[in-house]
Motif scaffolding. Sequence first.
Motif, short mmCIF file in Angstrom:
data_model
loop_
_atom_site.label_atom_id
_atom_site.label_comp_id
_atom_site.label_asym_id
_atom_site.label_seq_id
_atom_site.Cartn_x
_atom_site.Cartn_y
_atom_site.Cartn_z
N TYR A 9 -0.30 5.06 -9.48
CA TYR A 9 0.90 4.23 -9.43
C TYR A 9 0.93 3.34 -8.18
CZ TYR A 9 2.85 6.53 -13.51
OH TYR A 9 3.07 6.97 -14.79
N GLY A 10 0.43 3.85 -7.07
CA GLY A 10 0.36 3.04 -5.84
C GLY A 10 -0.54 1.83 -6.02
N ASP A 11 -1.70 2.05 -6.68
CA ASP A 11 -2.61 0.93 -6.96
C ASP A 11 -1.95 -0.08 -7.90
OD1 ASP A 11 -4.78 1.63 -5.37
OD2 ASP A 11 -5.75 2.80 -6.96
N ALA A 12 -1.22 0.44 -8.89
CA ALA A 12 -0.55 -0.46 -9.83
C ALA A 12 0.49 -1.32 -9.11
CB ALA A 12 0.12 0.34 -10.94
N LEU A 13 1.29 -0.71 -8.24
CA LEU A 13 2.31 -1.46 -7.51
C LEU A 13 1.66 -2.46 -6.55
CD1 LEU A 13 5.28 -1.95 -6.90
CD2 LEU A 13 5.18 -0.09 -5.22
N PHE A 14 0.60 -2.04 -5.87
CA PHE A 14 -0.07 -2.94 -4.93
C PHE A 14 -0.71 -4.11 -5.69
CE2 PHE A 14 -3.27 -4.41 -1.92
CZ PHE A 14 -2.51 -4.47 -0.77
N GLY A 15 -1.33 -3.82 -6.81
CA GLY A 15 -1.91 -4.88 -7.64
C GLY A 15 -0.87 -5.87 -8.12
N LEU A 16 0.28 -5.35 -8.49
CA LEU A 16 1.39 -6.20 -8.92
C LEU A 16 1.86 -7.08 -7.76
CD1 LEU A 16 3.14 -6.70 -11.42
CD2 LEU A 16 4.69 -4.94 -10.58
N GLY A 17 1.92 -6.47 -6.57
CA GLY A 17 2.31 -7.23 -5.38
C GLY A 17 1.33 -8.34 -5.07
N LEU A 18 0.03 -8.04 -5.19
CA LEU A 18 -0.99 -9.07 -4.97
C LEU A 18 -0.87 -10.19 -5.99
CD1 LEU A 18 -4.24 -7.04 -4.17
CD2 LEU A 18 -3.03 -8.59 -2.64
N GLU A 19 -0.72 -9.79 -7.23
CA GLU A 19 -0.65 -10.76 -8.32
C GLU A 19 0.54 -11.72 -8.17
OE1 GLU A 19 0.62 -10.23 -12.90
OE2 GLU A 19 -1.12 -9.02 -12.29
N LYS A 20 1.68 -11.18 -7.72
CA LYS A 20 2.89 -12.00 -7.61
C LYS A 20 3.12 -12.53 -6.19
CE LYS A 20 5.49 -9.94 -11.37
NZ LYS A 20 6.82 -9.49 -11.78
N GLY A 21 2.19 -12.22 -5.26
CA GLY A 21 2.35 -12.68 -3.88
C GLY A 21 3.51 -11.99 -3.16
N LEU A 22 3.74 -10.74 -3.51
CA LEU A 22 4.89 -10.01 -2.96
C LEU A 22 4.49 -8.82 -2.10
CD1 LEU A 22 7.09 -9.89 -6.20
CD2 LEU A 22 7.35 -11.42 -4.25
N VAL A 23 3.24 -8.77 -1.64
CA VAL A 23 2.77 -7.59 -0.90
C VAL A 23 3.67 -7.30 0.30
CG1 VAL A 23 0.87 -6.68 0.49
CG2 VAL A 23 0.39 -7.84 -1.66
N ASP A 24 3.99 -8.32 1.09
CA ASP A 24 4.80 -8.12 2.30
C ASP A 24 6.25 -7.80 1.97
OD1 ASP A 24 2.57 -8.60 3.90
OD2 ASP A 24 2.98 -10.74 4.05
N SER A 25 6.83 -8.50 1.02
CA SER A 25 8.24 -8.25 0.70
C SER A 25 8.41 -6.88 0.04
CB SER A 25 8.81 -9.36 -0.20
OG SER A 25 8.13 -9.42 -1.43
#
Length: 181
Positions: A9-25
């Motif tokens: 699940y952590g990888d999924a959330l991080f991947g989603l953050g990368l994809e949407k440019g939301l890693v920092d937020s």
Amino acid sequence: MAKLVSETYGDALFGLGLEKGLVDSLMAEIEEMREILSGNPDFSRLMNHPDIGRDDKLGILSKVFEGRLSDTLFGFIRVLVVKGRYGAIDDIFTYYTDRYKEYHRIGVAYVTSAVELTEGQREKIEKRLLETTDFAKMEMHFSVDTGLIGGLVIRIGDRVVDSSIRSRLDGLQRQLMKVQL
């Protein structure tokens, strides 16, 4: 070997953050949410209670967090509830934080000394660690252990540099024990 729930699940959330440019937020939201959850342990007990149904948990989640979290993080937490994985939320957030630090090349160093270090000494150690590692930034944690007698023990991940007097004395003792008369 199967991946842990937190990794999956952590990888999924991080991947989603990368994809949407939301890693920092997402990281900022996770830190805020962790603070809220740690201050309200009853909420976690409620969300993990086996007698409360999934739909009721989703309703509670909506009342508490909908509109206060980004759609991305709110939707992710809803998925955790639906899949029965809300109990792993802290481990998932910890895994995401580790991935975030790796992504931004932030090293975490634990420095133990025999005496309290001055601010100048702390800065010098941090500067030296940045020069000798591939990290762009260091997150420093300092502690005191008078049992070291002198010197430092520095731990970054699974690497340990032990220049303490105690370890040198232990090594000397082992060598002396090997000497046969």
